[in-house]
Design a protein around this motif. Sequence first.
Motif, PDB file in Angstrom:
ATOM      1  N   UNK A  50      66.805  35.585   6.149  1.00 30.88           N
ATOM      2  CA  UNK A  50      67.904  35.370   5.210  1.00 30.88           C
ATOM      3  C   UNK A  50      69.226  35.355   5.971  1.00 30.88           C
ATOM      4  N   UNK A  51      70.288  34.961   5.315  1.00 27.69           N
ATOM      5  CA  UNK A  51      71.583  34.764   5.958  1.00 27.69           C
ATOM      6  C   UNK A  51      72.125  35.944   6.741  1.00 27.69           C
ATOM      7  N   UNK A  52      71.771  37.178   6.357  1.00 24.68           N
ATOM      8  CA  UNK A  52      72.336  38.350   7.033  1.00 24.68           C
ATOM      9  C   UNK A  52      71.470  38.865   8.181  1.00 24.68           C
ATOM     10  N   UNK A  53      70.348  38.208   8.466  1.00 27.27           N
ATOM     11  CA  UNK A  53      69.452  38.631   9.543  1.00 27.27           C
ATOM     12  C   UNK A  53      69.573  37.678  10.734  1.00 27.27           C
ATOM     13  N   UNK A  54      69.434  38.196  11.960  1.00 27.13           N
ATOM     14  CA  UNK A  54      69.492  37.309  13.130  1.00 27.13           C
ATOM     15  C   UNK A  54      68.250  36.430  13.224  1.00 27.13           C
TER      16      UNK A  54
END
Length: 134
Positions: free
Chosen positions: A75-79
């Motif tokens: 998801x957008x907040x994970x590298x």
Amino acid sequence: MFRFSEVARLRYVCWLEIQGRIEAKMLSRRTTYAVYLVFKFDHSKRGFNERPVEMCVSVEGDESGSRCTAFLDPPGNEPQLSRERGDGWMEIVMGRFFNDNGDDGGFVCSLCETDDYTGKHGLVIEGIEFRPED
């Protein structure tokens, strides 16, 4: 590299487990290896950005190997831990190990995501690569 004669295409499951094994004698002695899952997604994918998969590489018979968790489709907040290859596939490191003697036994690698409530589909797996590290 373990390669399927045909690629494995995940249709729809709630429980995913993939295992591979290689004989130690097939690998170079006194060498550190990195193990890569080689994959891509169909145009329609689901579930791989909701929960991470657990990956493990270990000496056969010894459960204490190299373990990690990662989102295959973060998801957008994970590298982003996977990387694109030049051949249209993605790869992610499943773990590392040192092949000391290379005579007996083998190495086992696995990937699993076993949350019965998160449906998953669209994953296509080409294989698992064992590559010596530089």
